[in-house]
Design a protein around this motif. Structure first.
Motif, short mmCIF file in Angstrom:
data_model
loop_
_atom_site.label_atom_id
_atom_site.label_comp_id
_atom_site.label_asym_id
_atom_site.label_seq_id
_atom_site.Cartn_x
_atom_site.Cartn_y
_atom_site.Cartn_z
N UNK A 128 63.20 45.81 35.40
CA UNK A 128 62.14 45.29 35.85
C UNK A 128 61.07 45.05 37.21
N UNK A 129 62.42 45.26 37.67
CA UNK A 129 61.97 45.79 39.59
C UNK A 129 61.29 46.57 39.53
N UNK A 130 61.53 47.08 39.09
CA UNK A 130 60.93 49.02 38.95
C UNK A 130 59.53 49.19 38.28
N UNK A 131 60.23 49.03 37.01
CA UNK A 131 59.58 49.20 35.65
C UNK A 131 57.73 48.25 35.54
N UNK A 132 58.25 46.97 36.05
CA UNK A 132 56.69 46.32 36.28
C UNK A 132 55.95 46.63 36.95
N UNK A 133 56.36 47.08 38.54
CA UNK A 133 55.31 46.53 39.83
C UNK A 133 54.88 48.45 39.69
N UNK A 134 56.00 48.72 38.92
CA UNK A 134 55.49 50.90 39.07
C UNK A 134 54.67 50.89 37.72
N UNK A 135 54.54 50.18 36.72
CA UNK A 135 54.43 50.04 35.77
C UNK A 135 52.13 49.29 36.19
N UNK A 136 52.07 48.72 37.12
CA UNK A 136 50.82 47.98 37.44
C UNK A 136 50.28 49.52 37.79
N UNK A 237 62.42 53.41 33.59
CA UNK A 237 61.60 54.15 33.05
C UNK A 237 60.03 54.34 31.97
N UNK A 238 61.50 53.34 30.74
CA UNK A 238 60.39 53.13 29.74
C UNK A 238 59.45 51.60 29.54
N UNK A 239 60.52 50.95 30.91
CA UNK A 239 59.17 49.78 31.09
C UNK A 239 58.50 50.19 31.76
N UNK A 240 58.39 51.11 32.67
CA UNK A 240 56.94 51.42 33.69
C UNK A 240 55.73 52.09 32.03
N UNK A 241 56.42 53.10 31.57
CA UNK A 241 55.54 53.53 30.55
C UNK A 241 54.71 52.25 29.41
N UNK A 242 55.59 51.29 29.31
CA UNK A 242 55.05 50.29 28.21
C UNK A 242 53.76 49.68 29.42
N UNK A 243 54.43 48.87 29.73
CA UNK A 243 53.61 48.48 30.90
C UNK A 243 51.85 48.80 31.55
N UNK A 244 52.34 49.92 31.94
CA UNK A 244 51.13 51.36 31.89
C UNK A 244 50.00 51.58 30.88
N UNK A 245 51.23 51.60 29.49
CA UNK A 245 49.64 51.58 28.53
C UNK A 245 49.52 50.22 27.64
N UNK A 246 50.00 49.31 27.66
CA UNK A 246 48.96 48.20 27.67
C UNK A 246 48.34 47.60 28.56
N UNK A 247 48.79 47.76 29.93
CA UNK A 247 47.81 47.18 30.64
C UNK A 247 46.85 48.18 30.58
#
Length: 356
Positions: A128-136, A237-247
């Motif tokens: 979560x600490x990596x995926x959410x901010x990096x996805x944003x 890595x999965x969270x990063x792509x999910x956050x990016x796509x949905x954001x």
């Protein structure tokens, strides 16, 4: 005629509450068949090559001794009878005793299950600490070089085998730089200090906090960093792509355009208006990611000698101790099923569209 409106609103509210309650009950009821099916599959697959005693002790006993032990344990009876007896014992909380070290399986689950739970919690925090901010960041820098770098990094993170990542982290941060421990959950000195607690818990960090020792807390955390990184990068890595796509999709919604037209800054739009809807898919897939983490925990715990259920599962599989393997796999199935249930309930509370 003002009275009919409240009467119409009340049934609507009751229907909504009933829909959520029915959804939660159905999801909870699905835990039982899920665990039962997996337990049944594991039981019969483990006996494809023979009974547990023959598998574990076949080369160490004479044929007469082996036959006597099989008869004493009841493995000379029909397979369906053995299954029904095993199922009855499980319902009473008796998972059997291992053949290699004669340890009750329940004790193994209680002792080493906490270590796996602790590792998974650390890994989820890392993800979560990596995926959410990096996805944003990737979403806000869409189609620019930071977005490209982050997307490639995310692909590498969840495509690289977890044991390879673990070995690489050990070589860099433990062997080459000497910053972090190579293996284990805590140092030998820390383990001796933990013996001062009268009623120790299976969580080393919790016991270190109870002792109020900054050195022990740092010791426990330093041993957890590399295993948590190795396991958390996969899901991160999965969270990063999910956050990016949905954001990206949420930032193009009409209500966000309306806020943008009122002069709201882009950073505030992303964090206050668009982030929460973008996080809903992460919550819905969290249960599956925990299942993946438990699968990766076998390799991670073996790589770092983190003595949890994954580490013990590998040891007992090598020893062909099927009784222990059955108990550990069933416990992992329960953890995955309960995690999916909790995630589904949270998703239903956040997103009112999730109903039966």
């Amino acid at each position: 005629m003002p009275t009919p409106a409240p009467a119409a609103a009340a049934p609507k509210a009751r229907r909504g509450l009933g829909g959520l309650g029915r959804y939660i009950l159905v999801r909870f009821a699905l835990i039982i068949p899920t665990v039962l099916i997996l337990m049944t599959v594991v039981f019969f697959l483990m006996r494809v090559t023979g009974d547990p005693i023959t598998a574990a002790q076949g080369g160490r006993l004479t044929p007469e001794e082996l036959a006597a032990r099989r008869a004493a344990a009841g493995y000379d009876r029909p397979l369906i009878v053995q299954y029904l007896e095993y199922l009855g014992n499980v319902l009473r909380g008796d998972f059997g005793t291992t053949y290699t070290d004669h340890t009750p399986v329940v004790r193994i689950l209680l002792t080493y299950g906490a270590a796996t739970a602790e590792l998974v919690v650390y890994a989820v925090i890392v993800a979560l600490a990596l995926g959410i901010p990096l996805g944003m960041i990737a979403a806000r820098r869409r189609d620019r070089w930071p977005d490209a770098v982050l997307r490639i990094s995310a692909i590498l993170a969840y495509a690289t085998p977890v044991f390879f990542v673990g070995l690489l982290l050990k070589l860099i941060f433990s062997v080459a730089l000497g910053w972090l421990p190579v293996a284990g959950r805590i140092s030998n000195r820390g383990e001796l200090a933990m013996g001062q607690i009268l009623n120790p818990s299976p969580f080393y960090l919790l016991d270190a906090i109870r002792l109020g020792s900054p050195e022990l807390i740092a010791d426990a955390l330093s041993h957890a960093i590399l295993p948590a990184l190795a396991l958390g990068l996969l899901t991160g890595g999965i969270f990063l792509r999910l956050v990016r796509t949905n954001l990206i999709g949420t930032l193009e919604m009409p209500y966000v355009d309306s806020a943008r037209s009122r002069g709201v800054r882009e950073g505030r739009l992303a964090t206050r208006h668009a982030l929460r809807p973008a996080l809903i898919p992460i919550i819905t897939v969290m249960g599956m990611q925990i299942a993946m983490m438990l699968g990766g925990a076998v390799l991670t715990e073996t790589t770092f000698e983190w003595k949890g259920l994954g580490y013990m599962l590998a040891q007992y599989m090598q020893a062909r101790d099927y009784v222990a393997v059955q108990g550990i796999v069933m416990m992992l199935a329960v953890i995955v099923a309960v995690s999916n249930f909790v995630v589904d309930v949270i998703a239903a509370l956040i997103d009112p569209r999730v109903r039966y």
